[in-house]
Design a protein around this motif. Structure first.
Motif, PDB file in Angstrom:
ATOM      1  N   ALA A  50       0.282  13.003  96.289  1.00 35.25           N
ATOM      2  CA  ALA A  50       1.700  12.692  96.073  1.00 35.25           C
ATOM      3  C   ALA A  50       1.951  11.204  96.319  1.00 35.25           C
ATOM      4  N   LEU A  51       1.338  10.650  97.367  1.00 36.06           N
ATOM      5  CA  LEU A  51       1.491   9.219  97.654  1.00 36.06           C
ATOM      6  C   LEU A  51       0.837   8.359  96.575  1.00 36.06           C
ATOM      7  N   ILE A  52      -0.305   8.789  96.061  1.00 32.03           N
ATOM      8  CA  ILE A  52      -0.962   8.061  94.975  1.00 32.03           C
ATOM      9  C   ILE A  52      -0.058   8.052  93.750  1.00 32.03           C
ATOM     10  N   SER A  53       0.508   9.199  93.420  1.00 35.08           N
ATOM     11  CA  SER A  53       1.411   9.281  92.267  1.00 35.08           C
ATOM     12  C   SER A  53       2.636   8.398  92.459  1.00 35.08           C
ATOM     13  N   LEU A  54       3.193   8.404  93.653  1.00 35.80           N
ATOM     14  CA  LEU A  54       4.353   7.564  93.952  1.00 35.80           C
ATOM     15  C   LEU A  54       3.985   6.087  93.832  1.00 35.80           C
ATOM     16  N   GLY A  55       2.829   5.725  94.350  1.00 32.89           N
ATOM     17  CA  GLY A  55       2.361   4.340  94.248  1.00 32.89           C
ATOM     18  C   GLY A  55       2.187   3.901  92.808  1.00 32.89           C
ATOM     19  N   LYS A  56       1.621   4.781  91.988  1.00 33.17           N
ATOM     20  CA  LYS A  56       1.451   4.461  90.573  1.00 33.17           C
ATOM     21  C   LYS A  56       2.801   4.296  89.882  1.00 33.17           C
ATOM     22  N   LEU A  57       3.751   5.176  90.212  1.00 32.72           N
ATOM     23  CA  LEU A  57       5.093   5.057  89.638  1.00 32.72           C
ATOM     24  C   LEU A  57       5.744   3.733  90.018  1.00 32.72           C
ATOM     25  N   ALA A  58       5.459   3.260  91.219  1.00 31.14           N
ATOM     26  CA  ALA A  58       6.030   2.002  91.697  1.00 31.14           C
ATOM     27  C   ALA A  58       5.302   0.787  91.131  1.00 31.14           C
ATOM     28  N   GLY A  59       4.211   1.021  90.410  1.00 29.42           N
ATOM     29  CA  GLY A  59       3.500  -0.082  89.769  1.00 29.42           C
ATOM     30  C   GLY A  59       2.323  -0.625  90.546  1.00 29.42           C
ATOM     31  N   PHE A  60       1.939   0.026  91.628  1.00 31.33           N
ATOM     32  CA  PHE A  60       0.768  -0.413  92.374  1.00 31.33           C
ATOM     33  C   PHE A  60      -0.500  -0.017  91.630  1.00 31.33           C
ATOM     34  N   SER A  61      -1.521  -0.849  91.719  1.00 30.89           N
ATOM     35  CA  SER A  61      -2.817  -0.506  91.135  1.00 30.89           C
ATOM     36  C   SER A  61      -3.512   0.500  92.049  1.00 30.89           C
ATOM     37  N   LEU A  62      -4.530   1.158  91.520  1.00 29.66           N
ATOM     38  CA  LEU A  62      -5.288   2.101  92.354  1.00 29.66           C
ATOM     39  C   LEU A  62      -5.969   1.377  93.510  1.00 29.66           C
ATOM     40  N   GLU A  81       4.822  -5.339 101.757  1.00 27.64           N
ATOM     41  CA  GLU A  81       4.412  -5.103 100.371  1.00 27.64           C
ATOM     42  C   GLU A  81       5.393  -4.180  99.656  1.00 27.64           C
ATOM     43  N   LEU A  82       5.899  -3.196 100.387  1.00 25.80           N
ATOM     44  CA  LEU A  82       6.875  -2.278  99.792  1.00 25.80           C
ATOM     45  C   LEU A  82       8.172  -3.016  99.441  1.00 25.80           C
ATOM     46  N   HIS A  83       8.590  -3.932 100.322  1.00 24.72           N
ATOM     47  CA  HIS A  83       9.789  -4.725 100.029  1.00 24.72           C
ATOM     48  C   HIS A  83       9.568  -5.609  98.794  1.00 24.72           C
ATOM     49  N   LEU A  84       8.394  -6.236  98.709  1.00 21.88           N
ATOM     50  CA  LEU A  84       8.085  -7.078  97.544  1.00 21.88           C
ATOM     51  C   LEU A  84       8.092  -6.260  96.256  1.00 21.88           C
ATOM     52  N   ARG A  85       7.506  -5.078  96.298  1.00 17.42           N
ATOM     53  CA  ARG A  85       7.456  -4.215  95.111  1.00 17.42           C
ATOM     54  C   ARG A  85       8.869  -3.780  94.723  1.00 17.42           C
ATOM     55  N   ALA A  86       9.687  -3.457  95.718  1.00 15.70           N
ATOM     56  CA  ALA A  86      11.075  -3.065  95.444  1.00 15.70           C
ATOM     57  C   ALA A  86      11.834  -4.225  94.803  1.00 15.70           C
ATOM     58  N   ASP A  87      11.588  -5.459  95.277  1.00 10.35           N
ATOM     59  CA  ASP A  87      12.237  -6.630  94.676  1.00 10.35           C
ATOM     60  C   ASP A  87      11.793  -6.814  93.226  1.00 10.35           C
ATOM     61  N   MET A  88      10.513  -6.601  92.967  1.00 11.59           N
ATOM     62  CA  MET A  88      10.000  -6.713  91.591  1.00 11.59           C
ATOM     63  C   MET A  88      10.634  -5.648  90.698  1.00 11.59           C
ATOM     64  N   LEU A  89      10.787  -4.446  91.222  1.00 13.64           N
ATOM     65  CA  LEU A  89      11.429  -3.375  90.451  1.00 13.64           C
ATOM     66  C   LEU A  89      12.890  -3.713  90.167  1.00 13.64           C
ATOM     67  N   ASP A  90      13.583  -4.322  91.141  1.00  7.12           N
ATOM     68  CA  ASP A  90      14.962  -4.750  90.911  1.00  7.12           C
ATOM     69  C   ASP A  90      15.035  -5.743  89.757  1.00  7.12           C
ATOM     70  N   GLN A  91      14.109  -6.714  89.728  1.00  7.73           N
ATOM     71  CA  GLN A  91      14.067  -7.688  88.632  1.00  7.73           C
ATOM     72  C   GLN A  91      13.819  -6.988  87.300  1.00  7.73           C
ATOM     73  N   GLN A  92      12.881  -6.066  87.299  1.00  7.31           N
ATOM     74  CA  GLN A  92      12.550  -5.337  86.080  1.00  7.31           C
ATOM     75  C   GLN A  92      13.749  -4.511  85.604  1.00  7.31           C
ATOM     76  N   ILE A  93      14.443  -3.880  86.530  1.00  8.04           N
ATOM     77  CA  ILE A  93      15.617  -3.081  86.183  1.00  8.04           C
ATOM     78  C   ILE A  93      16.701  -3.966  85.570  1.00  8.04           C
ATOM     79  N   ARG A  94      16.939  -5.135  86.178  1.00  8.15           N
ATOM     80  CA  ARG A  94      17.951  -6.055  85.632  1.00  8.15           C
ATOM     81  C   ARG A  94      17.581  -6.489  84.217  1.00  8.15           C
ATOM     82  N   GLY A  95      16.300  -6.822  84.016  1.00  9.29           N
ATOM     83  CA  GLY A  95      15.850  -7.236  82.684  1.00  9.29           C
ATOM     84  C   GLY A  95      15.973  -6.115  81.662  1.00  9.29           C
TER      85      GLY A  95
END
Length: 134
Positions: A50-62, A81-95
């Motif tokens: 479940a954590l691997i799937s969540l990580g993949k959904l968040a854009g983390f590599s294996l 790292e989780l905060h950085l990924r969340a910030d990247m997702l925010d940018q992607q969502i805005r775009g």
């Protein structure tokens, strides 16, 4: 210890056995034995998957995801790292939101053709400038 057959793990997780074997090859999960030719896993593997799937959904590599587990397979998440990924997702969502809005505008634009729509022209210009950055 409650052991699960690879078929049961696959069924419960929705992850094909071939992917489970690949994850084991990468060291993301670990089988604890075999029953005949079939791998057996501890029931904790479902949490790991479940954590691997969540990580993949968040854009983390294996490889990144592998670093999120301790040697014993327990999660070891780095909050920074989780905060950085969340910030990247925010940018992607805005775009993506801007792109969605532009596409809706173009679809509803009263101009005779799409190429006469000023917003469509800007969208095309943006697309041509960013095409080489991918």
């Amino acid at each position: 210890m409650n052991l699960l057959d690879i078929g049961t793990v696959s069924e419960q997780s929705g992850i094909p056995p071939s992917t489970l074997r690949y994850y084991e090859e990468l060291g993301l999960i670990e089988s604890v034995g075999r029953h005949g030719l079939r791998r057996q896993f501890d029931s904790a593997v479902t949490t790991q998957l479940a954590l691997i799937s969540l990580g993949k959904l968040a854009g983390f590599s294996l490889k990144d995801i592998k670093g999120m587990f301790a040697e014993d397979g327990t999660p070891q998440l780095q909050r920074g790292e989780l905060h950085l990924r969340a910030d990247m997702l925010d940018q992607q969502i805005r775009g993506l939101t801007r792109l969605r809005d532009a596409l809706r505008h173009v679809a509803n634009c009263p101009a005779e053709t799409h190429t006469e729509c000023p917003k469509f022209k800007r969208l095309m210009d943006f697309a041509s400038r960013t095409a080489g950055k991918r």
